[in-house]
Design an enzyme around this catalytic site. Structure first.
Site, PDB file in Angstrom:
ATOM      1  N   GLY A 249       0.753  -1.248   0.000  1.00 52.16           N
ATOM      2  CA  GLY A 249       0.000   0.000   0.000  1.00 52.16           C
ATOM      3  C   GLY A 249       0.778   1.289   0.000  1.00 52.16           C
ATOM      4  O   GLY A 249       0.207   2.357  -0.261  1.00 52.16           O
ATOM      5  N   PRO A 292       4.719  -5.190  -0.460  1.00 53.23           N
ATOM      6  CA  PRO A 292       4.760  -3.969  -1.267  1.00 53.23           C
ATOM      7  C   PRO A 292       4.765  -4.297  -2.758  1.00 53.23           C
ATOM      8  O   PRO A 292       5.447  -5.225  -3.187  1.00 53.23           O
ATOM      9  CB  PRO A 292       6.087  -3.321  -0.856  1.00 53.23           C
ATOM     10  CG  PRO A 292       6.937  -4.456  -0.403  1.00 53.23           C
ATOM     11  CD  PRO A 292       6.001  -5.474   0.205  1.00 53.23           C
ATOM     12  N   GLY A 293       3.983  -3.579  -3.516  1.00 49.89           N
ATOM     13  CA  GLY A 293       3.980  -3.742  -4.967  1.00 49.89           C
ATOM     14  C   GLY A 293       4.437  -2.442  -5.604  1.00 49.89           C
ATOM     15  O   GLY A 293       5.608  -2.275  -5.966  1.00 49.89           O
ATOM     16  N   TYR A 340      -8.856   5.451 -12.377  1.00 51.07           N
ATOM     17  CA  TYR A 340      -8.661   5.995 -11.022  1.00 51.07           C
ATOM     18  C   TYR A 340      -8.392   7.493 -11.020  1.00 51.07           C
ATOM     19  O   TYR A 340      -7.890   8.014 -10.019  1.00 51.07           O
ATOM     20  CB  TYR A 340      -7.456   5.309 -10.340  1.00 51.07           C
ATOM     21  CG  TYR A 340      -7.355   3.821 -10.531  1.00 51.07           C
ATOM     22  CD1 TYR A 340      -8.310   2.956 -10.003  1.00 51.07           C
ATOM     23  CD2 TYR A 340      -6.287   3.272 -11.231  1.00 51.07           C
ATOM     24  CE1 TYR A 340      -8.201   1.592 -10.190  1.00 51.07           C
ATOM     25  CE2 TYR A 340      -6.171   1.904 -11.412  1.00 51.07           C
ATOM     26  CZ  TYR A 340      -7.132   1.066 -10.892  1.00 51.07           C
ATOM     27  OH  TYR A 340      -7.022  -0.291 -11.068  1.00 51.07           O
ATOM     28  N   CYS A 367     -10.154   5.284 -29.601  1.00 47.58           N
ATOM     29  CA  CYS A 367     -11.420   5.890 -30.000  1.00 47.58           C
ATOM     30  C   CYS A 367     -12.241   6.217 -28.771  1.00 47.58           C
ATOM     31  O   CYS A 367     -13.336   5.676 -28.564  1.00 47.58           O
ATOM     32  CB  CYS A 367     -12.171   4.940 -30.917  1.00 47.58           C
ATOM     33  SG  CYS A 367     -11.216   4.590 -32.363  1.00 47.58           S
TER      34      CYS A 367
HETATM   35  N1  LLP Z   1      -1.316  -7.208  -1.187  1.00 48.20           N
HETATM   36  C1  LLP Z   1      -2.589  -7.326  -1.587  1.00 48.20           C
HETATM   37  C2  LLP Z   1      -3.419  -8.374  -0.988  1.00 48.20           C
HETATM   38  C3  LLP Z   1      -3.115  -6.471  -2.554  1.00 48.20           C
HETATM   39  O1  LLP Z   1      -4.375  -6.585  -2.923  1.00 48.20           O
HETATM   40  C4  LLP Z   1      -2.284  -5.485  -3.136  1.00 48.20           C
HETATM   41  C5  LLP Z   1      -2.784  -4.593  -4.164  1.00 48.20           C
HETATM   42  C6  LLP Z   1      -0.942  -5.401  -2.707  1.00 48.20           C
HETATM   43  C7  LLP Z   1      -0.498  -6.276  -1.725  1.00 48.20           C
HETATM   44  C8  LLP Z   1       0.029  -4.416  -3.266  1.00 48.20           C
HETATM   45  O2  LLP Z   1      -0.369  -3.108  -3.005  1.00 48.20           O
HETATM   46  P1  LLP Z   1       0.591  -1.892  -3.405  1.00 48.20           P
HETATM   47  O3  LLP Z   1       1.823  -1.987  -2.538  1.00 48.20           O
HETATM   48  O4  LLP Z   1       0.929  -2.043  -4.845  1.00 48.20           O
HETATM   49  O5  LLP Z   1      -0.226  -0.700  -3.132  1.00 48.20           O
HETATM   50  N2  LLP Z   1      -4.586  -1.280 -10.077  1.00 48.20           N
HETATM   51  C9  LLP Z   1      -4.597  -0.303  -9.005  1.00 48.20           C
HETATM   52  C10 LLP Z   1      -3.999  -0.844  -7.734  1.00 48.20           C
HETATM   53  C11 LLP Z   1      -4.704  -2.082  -7.209  1.00 48.20           C
HETATM   54  C12 LLP Z   1      -4.053  -2.652  -5.987  1.00 48.20           C
HETATM   55  C13 LLP Z   1      -4.565  -4.006  -5.723  1.00 48.20           C
HETATM   56  N3  LLP Z   1      -3.977  -4.679  -4.608  1.00 48.20           N
HETATM   57  C14 LLP Z   1      -3.863   0.951  -9.469  1.00 48.20           C
HETATM   58  O6  LLP Z   1      -3.403   0.985 -10.606  1.00 48.20           O
HETATM   59  O7  LLP Z   1      -3.773   1.914  -8.728  1.00 48.20           O
END
Ligand code: LLP
Length: 443
Positions: A249, A292-293, A340, A367
């Site tokens: 997050g 973390p993603g 978003y 388009c």
């Molecule tokens: N763990 C779980 C269970 C999750 O659902 C997610 C993201 C993460 C970790 C990683 O979260 P991060 O560190 O990336 O915030 N497509 C959307 C974001 C969707 C996030 C979904 N879950 C966007 O482009 O903003």
């Protein structure tokens, strides 16, 4: 705003990983996703180190592959020693075929199919993150049938509503994800897993509250709720939870004005709060898992586009005009502005030092009104110039589509002056590859 290894070279060109972006565009074409490999590696190391140093217990960082997962990325994450989160058969297949060790894989999903459960069980993944009672019972039965006992975490909903776009909030009670703590269902799931389901070995509890969170306060609130829940589990069942996973997050810089905490600050806040909550409830240190993603990859990604047609439109209200600058990609390579209301920064990569004294609107070529950036201070542009949109490393390539039958762009990893193609650009034949013409429709 220059991110990762980005810098402006003597020719006035944006350089990433020691590669001139004008040369990258010429060699590989546009649109092009450019990933700054060193920046990703540095982020991984810094994140892991920040928590290893701040937390006296064991700390586990698993990269959330949904942000950006291709085989090369799985290799890189393996080399850096992190774990890997997957959320589908496709992500799991990507990881396994890249040789990612199964025991460091965590599998998510709110509606995993039997085929996905079987695939994870048979591969021997480290943990399933079980999202609901249906999955819990099914997974146990499938594991028993295989003579296995599968380690799991149970995903719970802490009832926290973070400040972020409504489509990327997940911690609140009204969500499709997880099992609710406040109504007692989460405790019932834990109890059932411990007492009645021999195929699963419950090791811990998981939550994820949302994405692109710039204020760690919400993470702290989640930790407070989760620790109270760990205490409740201990009191009711006598079970000491070994793994506490607080999801991902942490937000990133899409604009220079955005100011997420550094990893070191984030670790200090999270760990500080965790230690005080554990003490309050007289609980031992759990293994602290995080997923973390975005924060590990977003700023490392840049998308290069070629500028085509531009036009000026007169407006009745101030500022009286708008300059549309069209590029050769759009919502098929980056759907985030439309989904978003996402914001981005960009520069003219082949004149990166020029004053940004003109505000323009970057339009995609689908388009639809696929505006990538509404009001971008950019300066003058000509057809053939190269636009570099920053912070596109997360949830861009991962969410790309073939809308309007566009071919999806290539991905290159750049590092120390070398560029390697890690995803080939799709060809027109790729676009029709799965099409079938029944005999009665053939010409
Ligand atoms: N763990 C779980 C269970 C999750 O659902 C997610 C993201 C993460 C970790 C990683 O979260 P991060 O560190 O990336 O915030 N497509 C959307 C974001 C969707 C996030 C979904 N879950 C966007 O482009 O903003």
């Amino acid at each position: 705003m220059l991110l990762g290894t980005q810098h402006i070279n003597d020719r006035g060109h944006l350089e990433i990983g020691g590669c001139d972006t004008a040369e990258l565009a010429e060699q590989f074409g546009t649109p092009l996703y450019v990933m700054d490999e060193q920046a990703v590696r540095d982020n991984c190391r810094r994140y892991v180190t920040a928590f290893a140093e701040a937390y006296p217990g064991e700390s586990k960082v698993t990269y959330a592959g949904k942000a950006f997962l291709i085989q090369a990325m799985a290799r890189l994450i393996d080399e850096e020693g992190l774990g890997l989160d997957v959320a589908s058969a496709g992500e799991l297949h990507t990881a396994l075929t890249a040789g990612f060790p199964a025991e460091r894989i965590l599998m998510h999903g709110n509606n995993k199919s039997d085929a996905e459960l079987a695939m994870g069980l048979d591969a021997g993944i480290g943990r399933f993150v079980v999202d609901n009672f249906f999955e819990l019972r099914r997974l146990s039965a499938m594991a028993v049938a295989r003579g296995k006992r599968q380690p799991i975490l149970i995903r719970v909903t802490p009832g926290i509503d973070p400040k972020t776009h409504r489509r990327i909030r997940t911690g609140q009670e009204d969500t499709k994800f997880g099992i609710n703590i406040s109504e007692g269902s989460a405790l019932a799931a834990v109890t059932e897993a411990l007492r009645d389901l021999p195929g699963v070995e419950l090791t811990g509890i998981h939550c994820h509250i949302g994405s692109q969170l710039l204020d760690p306060h919400t993470h702290e609130q989640a930790i407070e709720v989760m620790c109270a829940f760990l205490a409740e589990i201990k009191k009711t069942t006598g079970f000491t939870v070994a793994d506490l996973d607080i999801g991902g997050g942490l937000g990133v810089r899409y604009l220079e004005s955005q100011d997420p905490p550094s990893y070191e600050e984030f670790a200090k806040l999270i760990v500080g709060r965790l230690l005080s909550e554990l003490k309050k409830h007289d609980l031992p240190l759990p293994r602290l898992w995080q997923e973390p993603g975005r924060t590990l990859v977003a700023e490392a990604g840049t998308t290069l586009y070629t500028i085509g047609h531009t036009k000026r439109v007169l407006l009745p209200d101030a500022p009286g005009e708008r300059f549309y600058v069209s590029v050769d990609g759009g919502m098929s390579d980056n759907p985030r502005p439309q989904l978003y209301d996402a914001v981005y920064s960009a520069m003219v990569a082949n004149r990166a030092g020029q004053p940004k004294d003109k505000t323009v609107t970057i339009a995609g070529k689908h388009c639809e009104t696929d505006i990538l950036i509404w009001d971008l201070p950019l300066g003058d542009t000509d057809a053939g110039d190269l636009l570099a949109v920053q912070t596109t490393g997360a949830y861009n390539q991962a969410m790309a589509s073939n809308y309007n039958r566009f071919t999806r762009p290539a991905v290159v990893f750049v590092r120390n002056g070398t560029a390697d193609v890690v995803v080939e650009r799709e060809t027109l034949d790729d676009v029709i590859r799965q099409d079938r013409l029944p005999a009665r429709l053939r010409k």
